[in-house]
Design an enzyme around this catalytic site. Sequence first.
Site, mmCIF file in Angstrom:
data_model
loop_
_atom_site.group_PDB
_atom_site.id
_atom_site.type_symbol
_atom_site.label_atom_id
_atom_site.label_comp_id
_atom_site.label_asym_id
_atom_site.label_seq_id
_atom_site.Cartn_x
_atom_site.Cartn_y
_atom_site.Cartn_z
ATOM 1 C CG ASP A 7 -4.194 5.249 -2.264
ATOM 2 O OD1 ASP A 7 -3.182 4.798 -1.682
ATOM 3 O OD2 ASP A 7 -5.356 5.072 -1.855
ATOM 4 C CG ASP A 64 -1.921 1.094 1.270
ATOM 5 O OD1 ASP A 64 -1.970 1.902 0.321
ATOM 6 O OD2 ASP A 64 -2.680 1.165 2.253
#
Length: 410
Positions: A288, A94
């Site tokens: 992201d 992430d």
Amino acid sequence: MLSDSNRKSILKVVHRHGPCSPLVRDHNPLNVTEILLRDQSRVKWIRSQSSNSSYGLKASVAASLPAKPDITDGEYVVTIGLGTPKKDLTLLFDTGSALTWTQCKPCMGSCYNQSDPIFNPSQSSSYANISCASTFCTLGWGCFGSTCKYSFGYADNSSSVGFFATEKLTISPTEVIDNFKFGCGENNSGIFGTAAGLIGLSDNNISFVEQTAAKYGKYFSYCLPSSASSTGHLTFGKDGRALSSVRFTPLSKIQQEFYGISIVGISVNGVPLSIPSTVFSSAGAIIDSGTTITQLPPTVYSALRTAFRKAMVNYTTAPAVSTFDTCYDFSKERTVTVPSIKFSFAGGVDIDLDRSGILYMVTASQFCLAFAANGADSDVVVYGNVQQRTFEVAYDVAGRKLGFVPNGCS
């Protein structure tokens, strides 16, 4: 696991629920409505963060891992080794998270079910707790006796609580990181599927990127595959390819630890959308890996939807699904021509999205325009992982720039 003379480290990336995933026992993928709701929660969390700073370091050697995607819920996993002797663990990665953590024995609170055996620090000769006296423990983690502890929460109310420790982390037989700081979670809950934890790749001083700066020069890249049956990669350090093929746009640090980018326009079938020139700059934007669908200002989304629908007027429409309001039924079509969508970034970087980044398959007879609208034009724009598929996305954090290479994986 791959390695070359430049010492790059490569991990294979796969979809969490795909046939190539080691998490084969994870049979409860999220449905599309749940995915979009979780996306909204994550974006709200991103908006709630605030801080700005920047720093840099000269790039050096490289390392890479195979990456596996989850076409169902947009999450991607890699497998690394932890401890001595090495125990293989499959972790989500992430770019919007700082802490790398895994579930650890004993589970003093609770642990969710994972595919790999839960890591047992008592069986590793290289494990060590971090003392409360350590400067790392002044970051606000807290203490349990003399041992540094952490408590980390996520946008969807998932969380991990445990001890802050150091351990040997193995990327490949020739790429080993000693004394890597990570979270040994003894009380964990949330939507992690059966992954053993998470690798944090954000712009933060405890992230993997910062901890390995001397080795990999704060440079990493990944390619997210287009389908659950394909594989991509997560690479640490610069690989051997000619950098002339990479198109770079400026990268900034925005909202605490996220990677900021500058979107300047969008085109459909080569025609720029008629939108105010300030609509992207006033809101700001981040890229992201943990958000599935790109979140656009309502003004931009409306213009994109109008142009897309006009180009798709000859196809049969299908019912809307949650925030997906532009869907089509191709079940009776022999061929389908999808309009091209191009994103333009600062620095003259134009990216023609892969088809898998334009239409999201909900069912075999329901394909939807893979974008969503923010609540207001002033909300931060989030460039999600569906739109990143098949591109090698290179983060030169030291050089403060983000690169795109088409056809980085299939």
